[in-house]
Design a protein around this motif. Structure first.
Motif, mmCIF file in Angstrom:
data_model
loop_
_atom_site.group_PDB
_atom_site.id
_atom_site.type_symbol
_atom_site.label_atom_id
_atom_site.label_comp_id
_atom_site.label_asym_id
_atom_site.label_seq_id
_atom_site.Cartn_x
_atom_site.Cartn_y
_atom_site.Cartn_z
ATOM 1 N N ASP A 75 30.931 50.139 33.039
ATOM 2 C CA ASP A 75 31.196 51.549 33.284
ATOM 3 C C ASP A 75 32.451 51.972 32.501
ATOM 4 N N ALA A 76 33.477 51.133 32.578
ATOM 5 C CA ALA A 76 34.708 51.440 31.849
ATOM 6 C C ALA A 76 34.436 51.514 30.349
ATOM 7 N N LEU A 77 33.617 50.594 29.866
ATOM 8 C CA LEU A 77 33.321 50.583 28.434
ATOM 9 C C LEU A 77 32.610 51.877 28.030
ATOM 10 N N SER A 78 31.748 52.368 28.901
ATOM 11 C CA SER A 78 31.049 53.604 28.557
ATOM 12 C C SER A 78 32.019 54.784 28.555
ATOM 13 N N HIS A 79 33.158 54.626 29.220
ATOM 14 C CA HIS A 79 34.199 55.645 29.137
ATOM 15 C C HIS A 79 35.188 55.349 28.012
ATOM 16 N N GLY A 80 34.916 54.330 27.239
ATOM 17 C CA GLY A 80 35.771 54.039 26.099
ATOM 18 C C GLY A 80 36.924 53.092 26.389
ATOM 19 N N ILE A 81 36.864 52.366 27.506
ATOM 20 C CA ILE A 81 37.935 51.418 27.826
ATOM 21 C C ILE A 81 37.387 50.001 27.756
ATOM 22 N N ALA A 82 37.957 49.193 26.873
ATOM 23 C CA ALA A 82 37.493 47.817 26.729
ATOM 24 C C ALA A 82 38.643 46.882 27.051
ATOM 25 N N MET A 83 38.315 45.739 27.626
ATOM 26 C CA MET A 83 39.373 44.769 27.922
ATOM 27 C C MET A 83 39.043 43.437 27.276
ATOM 28 N N GLU A 147 35.993 39.867 19.430
ATOM 29 C CA GLU A 147 36.108 40.707 20.637
ATOM 30 C C GLU A 147 36.488 42.135 20.266
ATOM 31 N N ILE A 148 37.433 42.228 19.344
ATOM 32 C CA ILE A 148 37.880 43.560 18.945
ATOM 33 C C ILE A 148 36.728 44.303 18.262
ATOM 34 N N ALA A 149 36.021 43.581 17.398
ATOM 35 C CA ALA A 149 34.894 44.211 16.719
ATOM 36 C C ALA A 149 33.886 44.717 17.731
ATOM 37 N N ARG A 150 33.664 43.934 18.747
ATOM 38 C CA ARG A 150 32.715 44.354 19.766
ATOM 39 C C ARG A 150 33.208 45.611 20.479
ATOM 40 N N ALA A 151 34.505 45.619 20.795
ATOM 41 C CA ALA A 151 35.065 46.786 21.481
ATOM 42 C C ALA A 151 34.968 48.036 20.604
#
Ligand SMILES: Nc1ncnc2c1ncn2[C@@H]1O[C@H](COP(=O)(O)OP(=O)(O)OP(=O)(O)O)[C@@H](O)[C@H]1O
Ligand SMILES: [Mg+2]
Lengths: 497, 325
Positions: A75-83, A147-151
């Protein structure tokens, strides 16, 4: 400018104990923000709240000025937040390309197409990673790039890094810094947690310091210096205690406890020879890939004998050849891993359970009665000696903060009363205050007559701790020096050339 | 996660009691002495097997050869006794066979690194096949008469409790003590939780694994003795039944995670209770075997799904929630 994310009075408790309490925090678009604080201060918890891993127990969260709740990391990723967690979330058995597009692959994806697409994409980011390589073969730095590329691929506007530099080589750190700056120029906001204060001072636009579940201060980086940060972190000043330049008197060599001759294993350990003496700290320095960990793992029986290709190891003047760690532990050689999550601790057990296991593993008779009481006594003793902090005595080790897990792993090894203890990156993920404590502790061990080997990639740590320094390069020990004659440049020269 | 697991036992226990109450009210054959004795008997044997399986599962293994071990060792023992071998001698041979089976599985798993699930699956077939070929010929073996302790084990009472259940209780207490209060037990949990960490800490990982399978084999042998005593014989039909799945159901439903290191004897107890009541009730209800098996398999599937949800084994998934350092 509206903040990208804003937290107002956010708290999160575990079993009634606050991990973060009444936190106000905001992250602006396109800023690099460092989070600092002691082990257990609540940094990771705060980040996990931002990334949707935990839901706050109270308080509110605004995204682009609008109230929002994040139900899960996706859900966070769909809001543009990746960890990016410190231990990566990549699937080790899949290729780089598969990992980047994980979660949005079409039903029948042609691998070749995927690889070409990934290749283009990685190049557009200036990442030099082969998309067809299996992730488990990548080093920490490359994994982070993936990981960064994925984000970025998922259109993240905020990337959160939990201790991103802890496992990186100096060179990889340098790359990470450049990359972070570049992402920032493209408008990406970045938060990173670190225990290396210099990194925060160097890289961040703003710094937030946490202590005891609260945010103590958030300010522009230019308003901080080392002392102010430390003051905010621990509530007192530590200056001069860590990595001080004051001349130390090196401890003399005790009896020779370990001698290794012509040890070889594949192409990671090549015909290496060295000795270790009781009653002093032997620092083992080298760049990543110099075979330090492998060499020591052979000594301690951790690496399987199939890979043992020759050479002799003498411990206390006896030739030994351990095929498993058990006989080594029983003879008094204990290896403390750098990879605590994978081979360090027992996550379902409590602190007491873990430490007690160290004690039990030294013994022999399987039917010896044990009581939880013995474990608790050990835990009380060692949590005090090492200052382990947890929300309560029954906390499982998986629930501890990273630095505190490290202390438990250390305690589990030291209850075995080794004669030779090998500490592989003992202060990784440990806060500055605790590093001082652990260093003091290591010194006490050496003073008490134990032989201590410290493997570290951090040169100041090697110099501050060691009485004797061994430098490894390409699978062998190439230089040996007394700390009195050691300088950073001399050690570095030996490690590189 | 601690809370979830604690209450899981509670939930299972409550379910078992509720099911018992429902059956007691709705089925008029349920609360009869005859049925309760049958219930107790089947529960005891299931429970004893569950203790062995539970131990192995806590150590991150699985022993699918338990039923074969039970059937073959006991059939052999009984057929030897029928042929005139003194019963005690025959039992000693059975004991040795059980140890040998456990050693064989354990060594293959620990030293040849073959996954436990395949090793024990194959081992079960091998034991049964060679048992039928070399050790005994007929399907049903009867117990020898005139062995007093054996008759008592089957039909006697201890402090008012039928002996099979007493045997289960004693064994449960022993295993609980072993798991919680001995070095062996702590090692089993450590190996199940994180084998790499256990190894590096100095736990004798491989011998420990072998030992676990020897113990589970011996427990299967013991279950066989109790079963033979209770029903005066041993039949190869047991091998062809779905009993191994019932045992797995006991363990997983009770809350011992297949990912290792979690659970204990309490979980076996509540699991046994629930599965025992369920099986017995379904039999009284006259549900066909096919339907019974379908119901059991669905429950097993559900239990495994719940388990892998609560206790993810795959490091990758578990890190989604416990990501940081
Ligand atoms: N899942 C959990 N269950 C129980 N307690 C937890 C859990 N996660 C964190 N805690 C507790 O909350 C506190 C804050 O932990 P957190 O991981 O946020 O610390 P941190 O600042 O990241 O420390 P470190 O620098 O050591 O990584 C600690 O006392 C920790 O034991
Ligand atoms: Mg942390």
């Amino acid at each position: 400018m509206t903040p990208l994310v804003q937290l107002r009075g956010v708290s999160k408790d575990f079993r009634g104990v606050m991990a973060i309490s009444e936190v106000n925090f905001e992250i602006r678009p396109g800023e690099i923000h460092a989070i600092l604080g002691e082990n257990g201060a609540g940094k990771s918890t705060l980040m996990k709240v931002l990334a949707g891993v935990y839901q706050p127990s109270s308080g509110e969260m605004l995204l682009d000025g609008q109230p929002a709740t994040l139900k899960s990391p996706s859900d966070a990723l769909s809001h543009g937040i990746a960890m990016v967690f410190q231990e990566t979330n990549l699937v080790p058995s899949m290729s780089v390309a598969q990992n980047i597009y994980l979660g949005d692959e079409k039903l029948f994806n042609r691998l070749r197409g995927l690889n070409i697409q990934a290749q283009r994409y990685l190049l557009s980011l200036n990442f030099y990673v082969d998309p067809t390589v299996q992730v488990s073969f990548l080093g920490a730095g490359k994994k982070q790039l993936v990981e960064i590329a994925r984000a970025v691929h998922h259109n993240a506007r905020l990337i959160i890094f939990d201790e991103p530099t802890a496992t990186l080589t100096p060179e990889e750190k340098f790359h990470f810094f450049n990359l972070a700056r570049r992402l920032k120029e493209e408008g990406m906001a970045i938060i990173f947690i670190s225990h290396a204060l210099e990194e925060a001072l160097q890289l961040a636009d703003r710094i937030t310091v946490m202590r005891d579940a609260k945010v103590v201060v958030t300010d522009e980086t230019s308003k901080f210096d080392r002392d102010r940060i430390v003051q905010a972190m621990v509530g007192r000043s530590l200056s001069g205690e860590l990595y001080s330049d004051q001349a130390r008197v090196p401890r003399p060599m005790g009896r020779k406890i370990l001698s290794v001759e012509n040890l070889s294993m594949g192409n990671t350990v090549r015909n290496t020879s060295f000795s270790v003496f009781a009653g002093q700290v032997t620092g083992l320095f080298g760049l990543v890939g110099a075979g330090r960990t492998e060499t020591m793992k052979i000594v301690a029986g951790v690496l399987k004998r199939d890979y043992f290709h020759g050479g002799t190891v003498r411990f206390e003047d006896r030739p030994v050849r351990y095929r498993t760690p058990r006989p080594a532990v029983r003879d008094g050689i204990v290896y403390v891993t750098e990879d605590r999550k994978i081979e360090g601790f027992f996550e379902t057990m409590t602190i007491a359970g873990n430490i007690q296991l160290g004690d039990l593993a030294k013994g022999d008779n399987l039917l010896t009665p044990t009581t939880p009481r013995q474990g608790r006594d050990l835990a009380v003793e060692w949590t005090k000696r090492l200052g382990v902090r947890a929300i309560d005595a029954d906390a499982r080790v998986i629930e501890l903060s990273g630095g505190n897990q490290q202390k438990v792993v250390l305690a589990k090894a030291l209850v075995q009363k080794p004669k030779l203890v090998i500490l592989d990156e003992p202060t990784r993920g440990v806060d500055v205050g605790t590093i001082v404590e652990i260093h003091n502790f290591i010194n006490d061990l050496a003073d008490s007559g134990m032989a201590v080997v410290v493997i570290s990639s951090y040169l100041p740590e090697i110099i501050a701790l060691s009485d004797r320094i061994l430098v490894a390069r390409q699978g062998r020990i190439v230089e040996e020096m007394d700390v009195a004659e050691a300088t950073e440049s001399r050690i570095m020269y030996a490690a590189v050339h | 996660m601690g809370k979830v697991r604690l209450s899981q036992e509670g939930v299972v226990f409550a379910l078992a009691v509720a099911l018992f109450a429902v059956f007691a009210v709705l089925l008029n054959n349920f609360l009869t002495a005859g049925n309760l004795i049958a219930l107790v008997r089947s529960v005891s044997i299931l429970g004893i097997l569950g203790l062995g399986m539970g131990l192995v599962v806590i150590g991150r293994g699985i022993d699918l050869a338990m039923i074969a071990t039970m059937v073959v060792t006991l059939s052999w023992v009984l057929s030897m006794a029928q042929a005139g071998t003194p019963f005690d001698t025959a039992l000693a041979y059975g004991f040795l066979l059980a140890v040998a089976i456990g050693l064989a599985s354990g060594i293959l798993i620990a030293y040849a690194d073959i996954p436990a699930i395949f090793t024990t699956l194959a081992m079960g077939l091998v034991i049964y096949g060679s048992g039928r070929a070399f050790l005994f010929q007929i399907d049903v073996q009867n117990t020898p008469s005139g062995v007093a302790w054996f008759d008592f084990l089957g039909r006697g009472l201890l402090f008012g409790l039928p002996m099979p259940i007493a045997a289960f209780a004693v064994l449960a207490a022993l295993i609980a003590l072993m798991l919680m209060r001995t070095r062996f037990g702590r090692f089993v949990y450590a190996a199940g939780d994180n084998p790499l960490a256990a190894r590096i800490t100095g736990v004798p990982l491989r011998p420990l694994i072998v030992l676990q399978y020897v113990v589970s084999s011996l427990i299967a042998f013991l279950a066989g003795i109790v079963m033979a005593a209770a029903v005066s014989g041993m039949s190869t039909r047991v091998y062809n039944s779905t009993m191994i799945y019932d045992v797995l159901l006991v363990v997983v439903l009770g809350g011992i995670s297949l990912s290792g290191g979690r659970g204990g004897v309490r979980n076996v107890l509540v699991g046994t209770l629930l599965v025992g009541v369920l099986l017995n009730g379904m039999t009284i209800l006259d549900i066909t075997y096919t339907t019974q098996n379908l119901i059991k398999s669905l429950i097993l599937l559900l239990a495994i799904m719940v388990d892998s949800f609560i206790n993810p084994r795959d490091e990758q998934t578990s890190q989604q929630s416990q990501g940081d350092i």
